[in-house]
Design a protein around this motif. Structure first.
Motif, PDB file in Angstrom:
ATOM      1  N   ALA A 171      72.119  53.405  20.940  1.00 43.26           N
ATOM      2  CA  ALA A 171      73.281  53.551  19.787  1.00 43.26           C
ATOM      3  C   ALA A 171      74.179  54.722  21.159  1.00 43.26           C
ATOM      4  O   ALA A 171      74.966  53.952  20.806  1.00 43.26           O
ATOM      5  CB  ALA A 171      72.822  55.182  19.112  1.00 43.26           C
ATOM      6  N   GLU A 172      73.820  55.527  21.923  1.00 44.22           N
ATOM      7  CA  GLU A 172      75.625  55.830  22.701  1.00 44.22           C
ATOM      8  C   GLU A 172      75.590  54.235  23.577  1.00 44.22           C
ATOM      9  O   GLU A 172      77.158  54.060  23.294  1.00 44.22           O
ATOM     10  CB  GLU A 172      75.016  56.654  24.307  1.00 44.22           C
TER      11      GLU A 172
ATOM     12  N   ARG B 214      76.236  51.767  22.648  1.00 43.84           N
ATOM     13  CA  ARG B 214      76.743  50.349  21.205  1.00 43.84           C
ATOM     14  C   ARG B 214      77.805  51.199  20.950  1.00 43.84           C
ATOM     15  O   ARG B 214      79.107  50.790  21.150  1.00 43.84           O
ATOM     16  CB  ARG B 214      75.592  51.010  20.002  1.00 43.84           C
ATOM     17  N   GLY B 215      78.406  53.076  20.809  1.00 47.96           N
ATOM     18  CA  GLY B 215      79.407  53.083  20.711  1.00 47.96           C
ATOM     19  C   GLY B 215      80.292  53.269  21.468  1.00 47.96           C
ATOM     20  O   GLY B 215      81.463  53.049  21.359  1.00 47.96           O
TER      21      GLY B 215
ATOM     22  N   LYS C 215      73.478  59.688  32.110  1.00 46.48           N
ATOM     23  CA  LYS C 215      72.960  59.080  31.923  1.00 46.48           C
ATOM     24  C   LYS C 215      71.329  59.862  32.847  1.00 46.48           C
ATOM     25  O   LYS C 215      70.456  60.696  32.823  1.00 46.48           O
ATOM     26  CB  LYS C 215      71.758  58.321  31.774  1.00 46.48           C
TER      27      LYS C 215
ATOM     28  N   LEU D  85      65.790  54.296  21.757  1.00 40.56           N
ATOM     29  CA  LEU D  85      67.371  53.876  20.096  1.00 40.56           C
ATOM     30  C   LEU D  85      68.605  55.199  20.586  1.00 40.56           C
ATOM     31  O   LEU D  85      69.564  54.463  20.243  1.00 40.56           O
ATOM     32  CB  LEU D  85      65.987  54.653  18.984  1.00 40.56           C
ATOM     33  N   LEU D  86      68.350  55.828  20.839  1.00 40.51           N
ATOM     34  CA  LEU D  86      69.072  57.045  21.183  1.00 40.51           C
ATOM     35  C   LEU D  86      70.127  56.371  21.933  1.00 40.51           C
ATOM     36  O   LEU D  86      71.194  56.333  22.361  1.00 40.51           O
ATOM     37  CB  LEU D  86      68.908  58.570  21.796  1.00 40.51           C
TER      38      LEU D  86
ATOM     39  N   ILE E 242      62.006  56.124  20.244  1.00 40.83           N
ATOM     40  CA  ILE E 242      63.336  56.818  20.094  1.00 40.83           C
ATOM     41  C   ILE E 242      63.667  57.140  21.046  1.00 40.83           C
ATOM     42  O   ILE E 242      65.333  56.801  21.106  1.00 40.83           O
ATOM     43  CB  ILE E 242      62.162  58.286  19.602  1.00 40.83           C
ATOM     44  N   PRO E 243      63.169  57.661  22.726  1.00 38.41           N
ATOM     45  CA  PRO E 243      64.425  57.546  23.752  1.00 38.41           C
ATOM     46  C   PRO E 243      65.268  56.419  23.506  1.00 38.41           C
ATOM     47  O   PRO E 243      66.872  56.610  24.126  1.00 38.41           O
ATOM     48  CB  PRO E 243      63.746  57.952  24.762  1.00 38.41           C
TER      49      PRO E 243
ATOM     50  N   TYR F 213      68.656  47.298  18.525  1.00 37.78           N
ATOM     51  CA  TYR F 213      68.881  48.722  17.550  1.00 37.78           C
ATOM     52  C   TYR F 213      68.343  48.831  16.307  1.00 37.78           C
ATOM     53  O   TYR F 213      67.338  49.740  15.864  1.00 37.78           O
ATOM     54  CB  TYR F 213      70.315  49.379  17.793  1.00 37.78           C
TER      55      TYR F 213
ATOM     56  N   ARG G  99      64.836  50.067  15.201  1.00 33.96           N
ATOM     57  CA  ARG G  99      64.767  50.903  13.791  1.00 33.96           C
ATOM     58  C   ARG G  99      64.026  50.974  12.859  1.00 33.96           C
ATOM     59  O   ARG G  99      63.038  51.396  12.899  1.00 33.96           O
ATOM     60  CB  ARG G  99      66.632  51.105  13.725  1.00 33.96           C
TER      61      ARG G  99
END
Lengths: 692, 692
Positions: free
Chosen positions: B283-284, B286-287, B446, B279-280, B276-277, B314, B318
């Motif tokens: 995701a950030e 990636r954006g 971060k 992936l988060l 989970i960490p 990702y 996922r």
């Protein structure tokens, strides 16, 4: 959501029906824990005290709380609750987010395009009427009957004056009680004062949900009626001294929602199907906005409020997820559910009435799992993230829904709710085409990611274009950025729409049938099943634990009782107060730890010992932002703006030893207004407001 | 990681020791399931067949697989395995990512700055030696002894020629077996051919891990020795016809890792603390990269490979997370663990030997939970995301470590591993300062987010600067972008460092003591405990299930046996093959569904019926990218580049009915080389390679 703050409640004490710990509980105005208040605080509010407080407190319909603080309709809330208005009133030339805003006189007060205030005037119990309407029904019948009776009740309650009256049927105890809440509605709301973002949100996201804090997270609005400041008889006077350690504090606000009564199946679904996907979406959006914002000061200005909302929600939901990942918590909740189910199954009659409810909800959630991604992407709008799309959908759906009988419409288009729709639709807030293009292009890539590139709807929407090219073309061709165009289309109804060649109107027309089909499926196969069976569980819970408990939060007015008290962090005592001097000590000069020029200039004149922020044991959650903190004399002693880090994840239980609400001290508000912002008139209005 | 592809194995069949289903299994070269191969495929490879295959297959040290396909050292792998090299050789003027790359003659072949090839020459069992070294030890003693014996074994194995020889001690069955793998090392590796990204990755992220596919995900390299193409005796000839439906396919490659033997505590920790960490974070990131990339064609070029890596990981992770969220899977694994523990506890002697292992691991993971965030942020480097920082740390640590005896160094600085460090450190790959600035500034935010703004290290690193300002200052002041400067500092050792005023060297000097302390704590209190107790569990598993099973993947060579076979998707049969015509049918003209000009121009000359991609039942995972697919004659019939969507999450089990490996057809490679790229010499070299 900028109001997505979290609070925590001690589930065990609640579910086992034991009396709540000091601090715990979000109580409805008509069911305060009077015996407990006497016992805990020797506090015995009479009916007049309660009614005054109820009518002095306010709800910001967009997702915050506030209160009247003068007879001339002056309203106190958080900066992060008026931030969107401040931004909407700003331009590249005049950035009030950076410089702050102060109306020196009444004529300088400027209307906020999208803020609606609600004052709760009356609560009427309609439980029997709602339950009779849905009696014996299920699925689509249940869903239609529930929608119809709610719309009827709201319409009757509103009567002729839908401009100034708003009525919402409120579902308490997950269907144990239905009330209709009658509000006085204010839509002419003007900005009076907002400090610089750097002061309001000192410490930024890094310090968000933390304490010690040094924030002046305040905003002042004024309610107007007929072009004049609203005359109000109920408001809170201001206490310059605030509250001292150990003193009782009452917080009135509108906590948005808690999950203290969900079934295990609902909690697991929340964790895996709701929290994780939305956190991943927020994280990616955050990265996108961080980079977009870095590209120019203007882009920083345009994106900052959205980014704040994203980061705030991210941190809050991350905390909830961690709570649901804690096996001890999950096991405790499992035991609690087993206890209630055991109680139900122990008696044949109860078992027949309630026994199947948990499994029925679990089954509905399996159905939800099969449609959830499409539902959120299409009906939820996650795949079409743009103001233009939202506007187009309001217009297209509005034309169709307004032709139907009130009771058969989509809920948000029922007569009693249309004013909220038109306020948003006719809003004069600027729409930034290049920003909308970035957001729309990105969300279209998400749509393709979630549904797959071979999905029929994806092919229909994208055709042979890339998400970027499609977003560019749609936005180049739309006129919906102009409120006059939106108003004309809304008022022109179906005929005007038929003539419209706006590309967003066309897009919504293509997508809406599938969006509506998904919504119908969700309402009939998921929502109605959960509502029906949650009602049964609520009834069982009443049978076992009685009704001397508070319901899960529902973004309606709640009273929370606590006291000023620090806590112990890893063995170290945290003082409940910070002072203005601390802000200067923590200022590095670099965003988000920079104090603006006005503060640096005022340093010598300021009382650095003036208390700035403080913590209390009150039980709050997202939606409570902007809530007044009052003392037993119903004087404002503070302004809620956050919860501490331990309150994160507390959707599920309350820990009196750690959970704290974080507020701005009333004395700091006056000190800053007078010495930093030289807003003497405003400070005088606050200080002169007295009980009449 | 661009090699982070996933595969799936049928845990039940494995853990219960039953014979694996057709397709399941990643077998070490010295332990092939011969009886099963005879039974399933009538295939009986002799020692010579196996040795040849073993030595024709290759590992790309960076995280991929490949194979020799000609006696002149020609190497076939994936485009996404050479993408970083193609990008490193590109400039704003000449973008080989977009245009593709073809060396018409030997002299046009260009060295890849960071690619290392490993050919597996020898496997030696060293189990007893390793276990004796750690016998009776625990904690720090265990950790030191384990490190020392591994470094000694590797150094002895390498002998004098560390330039061409690489030795890795490999831990199989989580400590059940230790082998030392002796590789022939190639560091002079040159790019021969790469198609356009649009062809290699047609469908992009939306179609990644999906099938049907239409990708020419191939890249061709050549190994050099002493400035000349390497002469190799073992290589795979090319089959133009490929393999037909139902035909047996063997995949040789280096699956990076599977989690089929983890304890429940490890699985829960993987899910909540690792997946989970990360992936988060992905995701950030990636954006951020999506927006960065959109800002200019040059930024697109600079960021695309990183973005591919982020999106690929990702999607893969996922899928893993969803697998671990499936309660049926988790329950099944719980039963399996209970079964093994029951077997252990049933016998007093076994119980005394193995009984405590599971709880010991769980305890170590509790410790991990207390340091995990700091460990990943500081020692893991997540808070300092920049090539400059990585370089500085290699230099600072290298100077300190090389002064120590081999056995006492950090593992990555042991003599046998230094060539991998220096290859990266001396790499001539360009470093883009503005890109590094964005990444570093972001990761510093971060760091502050994870550790908190009041954390001592955060204050020490940021001082009074914002992350953005600090990143700007550090990068403006550093010379580490120049490989010559890095080489001089590395070779100058401590003295040169003492004189250096490079800001990144200074930063690493400040941070490294705390980073090393975290690593020591992790190794002594977490890793060593898990290693020690995993060994015990492995031994218990051997006692119960015997050794006729395959170990979890370890990024070492494995043989996987399967066959060409489609599957049924929601009731619809999916054909195992796509053809070149399908690529044209699916081309919208918009990225990532656009075919490049060379393909459009060649359309009429192409055999549109030529098979392009195909699926097989082989059991693969991340690291297998670029693996050769061979038939029983050891001819290349395909090139692995992906797994289907059902293979996601299959870190944990294998479903023969759904899990498929996705490969490029050998015939399509020849067709494209000849007709689209007019690479006759290359095609001839492939087709003329025959068994001698």
């Amino acid at each position: 959501m900028s109001s997505d703050k979290i609070c925590v409640a001690f589930m065990l004490a609640f579910v086992t029906g034991g009396s709540a710990l000091a601090g715990e509980g979000m109580w409805t105005p008509d069911n305060l824990p009077k015996a407990q208040l006497r016992a805990d605080y020797g506090f015995t509010p009479d009916a007049k005290w309660i009614e005054r407080a109820q009518k002095s407190a306010l709800r910001l319909a967009g997702g915050c709380s506030g209160s009247f603080v003068s007879p001339k309709g002056l309203v106190l809330t958080n900066h992060h609750c008026v931030n969107s208005c401040v931004q909407q009133l700003s331009t590249a030339e005049k950035d009030f987010i950076k410089s702050g805003f102060l109306a020196k006189e009444e004529k300088d007060e400027v209307k906020c395009p999208e803020i609606e205030l609600n004052r709760l005037d009356q609560i009427t119990n309609v439980t029997e009427r709602v339950k009779q309407a849905t009696q014996g029904k299920s699925g689509e019948d249940y869903s239609k009957a529930e929608k119809a009776v709610k719309s009827d009740i709201e319409k009757e309650c509103v009567g002729a004056d839908s401009e100034h009256t708003r009525c919402d049927v409120v579902n308490l105890y997950h269907g144990g009680v239905y009330d209709v809440y009658k509000y006085h509605r204010y839509q002419d709301v003007r900005l009076v004062f907002a400090p610089e973002l750097e002061t309001a949100f000192f410490g930024g996201d890094p310090d968000n949900f933390n304490f010690p804090r040094y924030d002046l997270d305040m905003g002042v609005l004024r309610a107007y009626e007929n072009g004049k400041p609203a005359k109000v008889t109920d408001y809170f006077p201001f206490s310059k001294n605030g509250a001292d350690t150990g003193e009782m504090t009452v917080i009135l606000g509108n906590p948005g929602g808690t999950d203290r009564q969900l079934t295990m199946a609902e909690l697991a679904s929340t964790r895996d199907r709701d929290l994780i996907p939305v956190l991943l979406l927020l994280a990616e959006r955050r990265g996108l906005l961080e980079q977009f914002r870095s590209e120019s000061p203007e882009r920083w200005r345009i994106a900052q409020n959205d980014l704040f909302g994203v980061e705030n929600s991210y941190k809050a939901l991350r905390g909830r997820l961690e709570a649901l990942q804690d096996p001890t918590v999950f096991d405790r909740k499992r035991q609690q559910e087993a206890e209630l189910r055991g109680f139900v199954n122990a008696d044949p009659a109860r078992k027949a009435k309630y026994g199947a409810a948990w499994d029925e909800i679990a089954k509905a959630l399996v159905v939800y799992g099969t449609i959830e991604t499409r539902y959120k992407a299409i009906e939820g709008g996650r795949g079409f993230g743009s103001r233009y799309y939202d506007y187009a959908r309001m217009i297209v759906r509005g034309a169709a829904e307004r032709d139907k009988p009130n009771a058969e419409r989509l809920r948000e288009f029922s007569d009693s709710r249309l004013p909220s729709i038109t306020q948003r639709l006719f809003s004069t807030a600027p729409v930034y085409a290049d920003y909308e293009e970035v957001k729309l292009a990105w969300s279209l890539t998400k749509l393709r990611e979630w549904l797959g590139s071979d999905d029929a709807l994806v092919k229909q929407v994208l055709g042979k274009e890339s998400p970027e090219a499609l977003a560019k073309r749609l936005i180049a061709g739309t006129k919906l950025g102009d409120p006059a165009v939106r108003k004309a289309l809304w008022e022109g109804g179906a005929d005007a729409l038929a003539k419209s060649d706006d590309p967003f109107i066309a897009l919504v027309r293509d997508v809406d049938p599938q969006a509506r089909a998904l919504r119908t499926r969700y309402e009939n196969e998921v929502e109605s099943v959960i509502d029906k069976n949650s009602e049964l569980i609520a009834a069982a819970r009443f049978e076992k634990y009685g009704t001397s408990v508070y319901p899960d939060a529902t973004f309606t007015q709640r009273f929370s009782f606590g006291k000023v008290e620090g806590w112990t962090e890893k063995g170290v005592a945290v003082s409940p107060f910070t002072d203005i001097g601390g802000a200067f000590e923590h200022a590095t000069g670099a965003y988000p730890f920079a104090l603006p020029p006005a503060w640096l200039a005022a340093k010598n004149s300021l009382n650095l010992k003036q208390r700035l922020n403080f913590v209390t044991t009150n039980d709050i959650i997202g939606g409570n932002s902007g809530s007044p903190v009052i003392n037993r004399k119903a004087e404002i002693v503070g302004l809620v703006f956050d919860g501490n880090i331990h309150s994160l994840g507390g959707d599920y239980w309350y820990d009196a030893s750690l959970n704290r609400a974080v507020s701005v001290h009333s004395g700091a508000i006056l000190e800053a207004l007078r010495k930093v912002y030289h807003a003497q008139a405003l400070a005088n209005e606050l200080e002169s407001a007295r009980r009449h």
